[in-house]
Design an enzyme around this catalytic site. Structure first.
Site, short mmCIF file in Angstrom:
data_model
loop_
_atom_site.label_atom_id
_atom_site.label_comp_id
_atom_site.label_asym_id
_atom_site.label_seq_id
_atom_site.Cartn_x
_atom_site.Cartn_y
_atom_site.Cartn_z
N THR A 62 0.83 -1.21 0.00
CA THR A 62 0.00 0.00 0.00
C THR A 62 0.86 1.26 0.00
O THR A 62 1.99 1.25 0.52
CB THR A 62 -0.90 0.01 1.26
OG1 THR A 62 -1.42 1.33 1.43
CG2 THR A 62 -0.16 -0.36 2.52
N TYR A 94 -1.66 0.42 10.71
CA TYR A 94 -1.94 -0.29 9.45
C TYR A 94 -0.70 -0.24 8.55
O TYR A 94 -0.22 -1.28 8.07
CB TYR A 94 -3.15 0.35 8.75
CG TYR A 94 -3.31 -0.07 7.30
CD1 TYR A 94 -3.60 -1.39 6.96
CD2 TYR A 94 -3.16 0.86 6.25
CE1 TYR A 94 -3.75 -1.77 5.63
CE2 TYR A 94 -3.31 0.48 4.92
CZ TYR A 94 -3.59 -0.83 4.62
OH TYR A 94 -3.73 -1.22 3.30
P1 NAD Z 1 -11.05 -6.15 1.69
O1 NAD Z 1 -11.18 -6.05 3.17
O2 NAD Z 1 -12.26 -5.89 0.87
O3 NAD Z 1 -10.47 -7.58 1.28
C1 NAD Z 1 -9.54 -8.26 2.08
C2 NAD Z 1 -10.08 -9.67 2.32
O4 NAD Z 1 -9.09 -10.40 3.04
C3 NAD Z 1 -11.36 -9.71 3.17
O5 NAD Z 1 -12.42 -10.33 2.44
C4 NAD Z 1 -10.97 -10.53 4.40
O6 NAD Z 1 -12.01 -11.36 4.86
C5 NAD Z 1 -9.77 -11.30 3.91
N1 NAD Z 1 -8.85 -11.66 4.99
C6 NAD Z 1 -8.30 -10.82 5.92
N2 NAD Z 1 -7.54 -11.52 6.79
C7 NAD Z 1 -7.60 -12.82 6.40
C8 NAD Z 1 -7.05 -14.02 6.91
N3 NAD Z 1 -6.33 -14.03 8.05
N4 NAD Z 1 -7.27 -15.18 6.26
C9 NAD Z 1 -8.05 -15.20 5.13
N5 NAD Z 1 -8.63 -14.08 4.62
C10 NAD Z 1 -8.42 -12.91 5.25
O7 NAD Z 1 -9.87 -5.15 1.29
P2 NAD Z 1 -9.39 -4.55 -0.12
O8 NAD Z 1 -9.68 -3.11 -0.11
O9 NAD Z 1 -9.87 -5.41 -1.23
O10 NAD Z 1 -7.81 -4.71 0.02
C11 NAD Z 1 -7.10 -5.82 -0.52
C12 NAD Z 1 -5.60 -5.61 -0.34
O11 NAD Z 1 -5.17 -4.42 -1.01
C13 NAD Z 1 -5.15 -5.47 1.11
O12 NAD Z 1 -3.94 -6.16 1.26
C14 NAD Z 1 -4.94 -3.98 1.27
O13 NAD Z 1 -3.97 -3.70 2.28
C15 NAD Z 1 -4.45 -3.61 -0.12
N6 NAD Z 1 -4.71 -2.20 -0.46
C16 NAD Z 1 -5.99 -1.78 -0.67
C17 NAD Z 1 -6.22 -0.45 -1.02
C18 NAD Z 1 -7.59 0.07 -1.28
O14 NAD Z 1 -7.71 1.27 -1.59
N7 NAD Z 1 -8.64 -0.73 -1.20
C19 NAD Z 1 -5.12 0.44 -1.13
C20 NAD Z 1 -3.84 -0.04 -0.89
C21 NAD Z 1 -3.65 -1.37 -0.57
#
Ligand code: NAD
Length: 315
Positions: free
Chosen positions: A128, A150
């Site tokens: 991120t 985070y």
């Molecule tokens: P999200 O919460 O919608 O999806 C993450 C999923 O991971 C969830 O469905 C959750 O149930 C699952 N999860 C979490 N811990 C787990 C575990 N221990 N075992 C199995 N499953 C688990 O989030 P997102 O926005 O889709 O983000 C996805 C990735 O992208 C993350 O790594 C986040 O840090 C990164 N990210 C997202 C953004 C953004 O703007 N959305 C920006 C930068 C980075």
């Protein structure tokens, strides 16, 4: 055709990625634990259209506790998206952030490394812009100064990925994602909240003065970047890339666009800035452009239009 394990498959970005990989003709194993950061039914809604597609298998498993090695059997690649995302709750729920972002990543890396050697899976890790800290404006060599629990857990995860790469010859790529938006966006994220409140005629609280800016990434552009990293391991293994959108907008500009797109007037009050929030993020994507051919296509207006339409039909 490859066999690809996607963690966090029921989440916002993961569900779009699985759909795109299936459309590319890959076999996809989607893994998720339905962590209650937001309600399970929303994740089940993301998954429903995938469950009926040939080539898709879903595994409900927790990366922190379940036995992972069998899931890596025969995998050509792993895309690790599972995490506790979102910085605000990381001040209160550090245990979940530490275990889901650090311990879970380490366990998945160890399971993947057990299959390392010739033909070992390519590990593509979602990091991120929060690893940069208050200002995420330079290229990948900018100082790493996260200012939220985070960001700190995500930086630790990224470092673990690189360490497993060095130590065990794991073929790994780190992608630093910048503020992703579009259909399926998490309900805690700013644009989702703004659209929901606009459509319901509710007051919108803007944290700070509204001049914080983001180079947001439309979710399908983000997915395109991940697909490119998977498709070109020779260019991406051992590398870190920023994946962002091209256009910088601040909160007030976004709200003005959303007023136009929804036809509603925003009732705004200003609150204090959020602890650990970023002031400005502008992705320098030159490296991804050159090495991966990454070129985000979606204007903020078009991306927001798609998100408004999605929220109109689902909320
Ligand atoms: P999200 O919460 O919608 O999806 C993450 C999923 O991971 C969830 O469905 C959750 O149930 C699952 N999860 C979490 N811990 C787990 C575990 N221990 N075992 C199995 N499953 C688990 O989030 P997102 O926005 O889709 O983000 C996805 C990735 O992208 C993350 O790594 C986040 O840090 C990164 N990210 C997202 C953004 C953004 O703007 N959305 C920006 C930068 C980075």
């Amino acid at each position: 055709m490859s066999r690809i394990l996607v963690t966090g498959a029921a989440g916002f970005i993961g569900s779009h990625l699985c759909a795109a990989l299936l459309a590319d003709g890959h076999a996809v194993v989607g893994l998720d634990a339905f962590i209650p950061y937001y309600p399970r039914p929303l994740k089940e809604r993301n998954l429903a259209p995938l469950q009926v597609r040939p080539g898709f298998t879903f595994v409900e498993a927790d990366l922190r506790t379940d036995h992972l090695e069998p899931l890596l059997e025969g995998a050509d690649a792993v895309v690790h998206l599972a995490a506790m995302a979102g910085l605000v709750r990381s001040w209160q729920e550090f245990d979940s952030y530490m275990t889901c972002n650090v311990l879970a990543t380490q366990r998945l890396l160890a399971a993947t490394a057990a299959h390392s050697g010739a033909g070992s899976p390519h590990f593509v890790h979602a990091s991120t812009s929060s690893v940069y800290g208050r200002f995420a404006t330079g290229d990948e060599s900018a100082p790493l100064e996260p200012i939220s629990p985070y960001g700190i857990t995500k930086l630790a995860a990224e470092k673990l990925v690189l360490a497993y790469g060095q130590q065990f010859g794991l073929r790994a790529t780190v992608l630093r994602l910048f503020s992703v938006y579009g259909p399926h966006q998490r309900p805690d994220m700013g644009y989702n909240v703004f659209i929901r409140k606009l459509l319901a005629g509710e007051t919108i609280t803007v944290d700070g003065d509204g001049t914080d800016s983001r180079s947001n990434t439309y979710v399908l552009d983000c997915v395109d970047g991940i697909r490119r990293a998977l498709a070109t391991p020779e260019a991406s293994v051992g590398q870190i890339f920023n994946l962002g959108g091209g256009e910088e907008v601040n909160v007030i500009q976004v709200l003005e666009m959303l007023e136009e797109l929804t036809g509603e007037t925003a009732h705004i009050v200003h609150g204090p800035p959020r602890a650990g929030d970023q002031r400005r993020t502008v992705a320098d994507i030159a490296k991804a452009r050159t090495a991966l051919g990454y070129a985000p296509q979606t204007s903020v207006r078009d991306g927001l239009r798609a998100q408004v339409e999605w929220q109109r039909t689902t909320q």
